[in-house]
Design a protein around this motif. Sequence first.
Motif, PDB file in Angstrom:
ATOM      1  N   GLY A 163    -119.817  47.824 -21.871  1.00 38.39           N
ATOM      2  CA  GLY A 163    -119.601  48.464 -20.851  1.00 38.39           C
ATOM      3  C   GLY A 163    -120.165  47.868 -19.484  1.00 38.39           C
ATOM      4  O   GLY A 163    -119.203  47.334 -18.959  1.00 38.39           O
ATOM      5  N   ARG A 195    -118.416  44.979 -19.056  1.00 33.64           N
ATOM      6  CA  ARG A 195    -116.459  45.223 -18.815  1.00 33.64           C
ATOM      7  C   ARG A 195    -116.594  45.652 -17.605  1.00 33.64           C
ATOM      8  O   ARG A 195    -115.649  44.984 -16.780  1.00 33.64           O
ATOM      9  CB  ARG A 195    -116.387  46.063 -19.996  1.00 33.64           C
ATOM     10  N   ARG A 240    -114.502  43.737 -14.469  1.00 38.04           N
ATOM     11  CA  ARG A 240    -113.657  44.619 -14.219  1.00 38.04           C
ATOM     12  C   ARG A 240    -113.755  44.399 -12.364  1.00 38.04           C
ATOM     13  O   ARG A 240    -112.709  43.974 -11.468  1.00 38.04           O
ATOM     14  CB  ARG A 240    -113.233  46.026 -14.110  1.00 38.04           C
ATOM     15  N   PRO A 265    -107.568  49.325 -18.128  1.00 39.43           N
ATOM     16  CA  PRO A 265    -109.154  49.191 -18.393  1.00 39.43           C
ATOM     17  C   PRO A 265    -109.755  49.234 -19.779  1.00 39.43           C
ATOM     18  O   PRO A 265    -109.341  49.956 -20.994  1.00 39.43           O
ATOM     19  CB  PRO A 265    -110.084  50.601 -17.580  1.00 39.43           C
ATOM     20  N   ASN A 266    -110.853  48.636 -19.812  1.00 38.46           N
ATOM     21  CA  ASN A 266    -111.292  48.108 -21.633  1.00 38.46           C
ATOM     22  C   ASN A 266    -110.478  47.844 -22.729  1.00 38.46           C
ATOM     23  O   ASN A 266    -110.203  47.539 -23.140  1.00 38.46           O
ATOM     24  CB  ASN A 266    -112.071  49.821 -21.981  1.00 38.46           C
ATOM     25  N   ALA A 296    -108.410  44.981 -24.440  1.00 36.27           N
ATOM     26  CA  ALA A 296    -108.825  43.222 -25.570  1.00 36.27           C
ATOM     27  C   ALA A 296    -107.697  42.843 -25.362  1.00 36.27           C
ATOM     28  O   ALA A 296    -106.602  42.381 -25.675  1.00 36.27           O
ATOM     29  CB  ALA A 296    -109.062  43.557 -27.013  1.00 36.27           C
ATOM     30  N   SER A 325    -116.665  40.598 -23.444  1.00 33.79           N
ATOM     31  CA  SER A 325    -115.669  42.007 -22.858  1.00 33.79           C
ATOM     32  C   SER A 325    -116.087  42.704 -24.117  1.00 33.79           C
ATOM     33  O   SER A 325    -115.920  44.226 -23.602  1.00 33.79           O
ATOM     34  CB  SER A 325    -115.013  41.675 -21.495  1.00 33.79           C
ATOM     35  N   ALA A 368    -110.236  46.414 -32.692  1.00 30.10           N
ATOM     36  CA  ALA A 368    -109.941  46.808 -30.425  1.00 30.10           C
ATOM     37  C   ALA A 368    -109.581  48.178 -30.798  1.00 30.10           C
ATOM     38  O   ALA A 368    -110.471  48.855 -30.712  1.00 30.10           O
ATOM     39  CB  ALA A 368    -109.211  45.978 -29.563  1.00 30.10           C
ATOM     40  N   SER A 417    -111.273  51.266 -32.377  1.00 34.01           N
ATOM     41  CA  SER A 417    -112.537  51.319 -31.059  1.00 34.01           C
ATOM     42  C   SER A 417    -111.924  51.748 -29.920  1.00 34.01           C
ATOM     43  O   SER A 417    -112.536  52.155 -29.030  1.00 34.01           O
ATOM     44  CB  SER A 417    -113.603  50.545 -30.597  1.00 34.01           C
ATOM     45  N   ARG A 472    -109.592  50.355 -27.629  1.00 34.40           N
ATOM     46  CA  ARG A 472    -109.452  50.014 -26.986  1.00 34.40           C
ATOM     47  C   ARG A 472    -107.468  48.882 -27.403  1.00 34.40           C
ATOM     48  O   ARG A 472    -107.522  48.788 -28.181  1.00 34.40           O
ATOM     49  CB  ARG A 472    -109.939  48.837 -26.583  1.00 34.40           C
TER      50      ARG A 472
END
Length: 237
Positions: free
Chosen positions: A37, A40, A44, A95-96, A98, A118, A142, A145, A147
């Motif tokens: 977290g 990442r 950003r 955001p977040n 992959a 990341s 990903a 999870s 993402r």
Amino acid sequence: MSIPKLRSKIFDGLFAIWTASFAIGRLVLWAAGSPPGPIRAATRLWVRMALVGLKYVVRLRYVECGREFIPHEPCLIICNHQSTWETLAFLVLVPNVAIIAKQELLRIPIVSWYLRKSPMIIIDRETGARALKTMLEQSRAALASGRSVLIFPEGSRKSDVEPIRFRRGVELLYAKLGTSVLPVAVNSGKFWGPGQPYKRSGTIVVSYLPLISPGHPPAEFSRKAEAVLEAERTRIG
């Protein structure tokens, strides 16, 4: 030296200093156990300040169209690839996310550690079938999870006038992941494209397009997605 070229050179210098400053953060985060977290979030921040620098130094801005098409649930994002810009910007735009990226991206000093942790989905295309297996396994993880996964289906950067043609990997992802696909078109190559001697001022357009549902034959999906992205690439110029 022209003013636009000078602005680009100034940005490059400031960006190098900004990137170097993240060396300390890397040590702190490594000592803390490399928590995904915060890593990442730091990545950003690095990108946001790069975009600010482009805006105020190079005078290169961006606008987004069609954000209402971005689904609430994770999906597969496909985007035409004209510049380094979208590789960086998507870390802020979605955001977040992959990002499926080539091994060469890890050559960036200091920040390569952040990108790996990341985590991005890094593939070595020289390994052939093994690279495809890795890409598929990590994309599934990903999505599971929460993402979204971004792939540049052309495989490498193209000029802003070159027709969009997909490599085969995106068909595999579409067939095996069973998720909706969000097409995104950009015209970044007009301002920061391969072979250009410096970054130029202007406004990059990021255009999100209606979702393509899962379940189509892979070849049919590719034809449809190529046509949709090519039409939008032509429209935004």
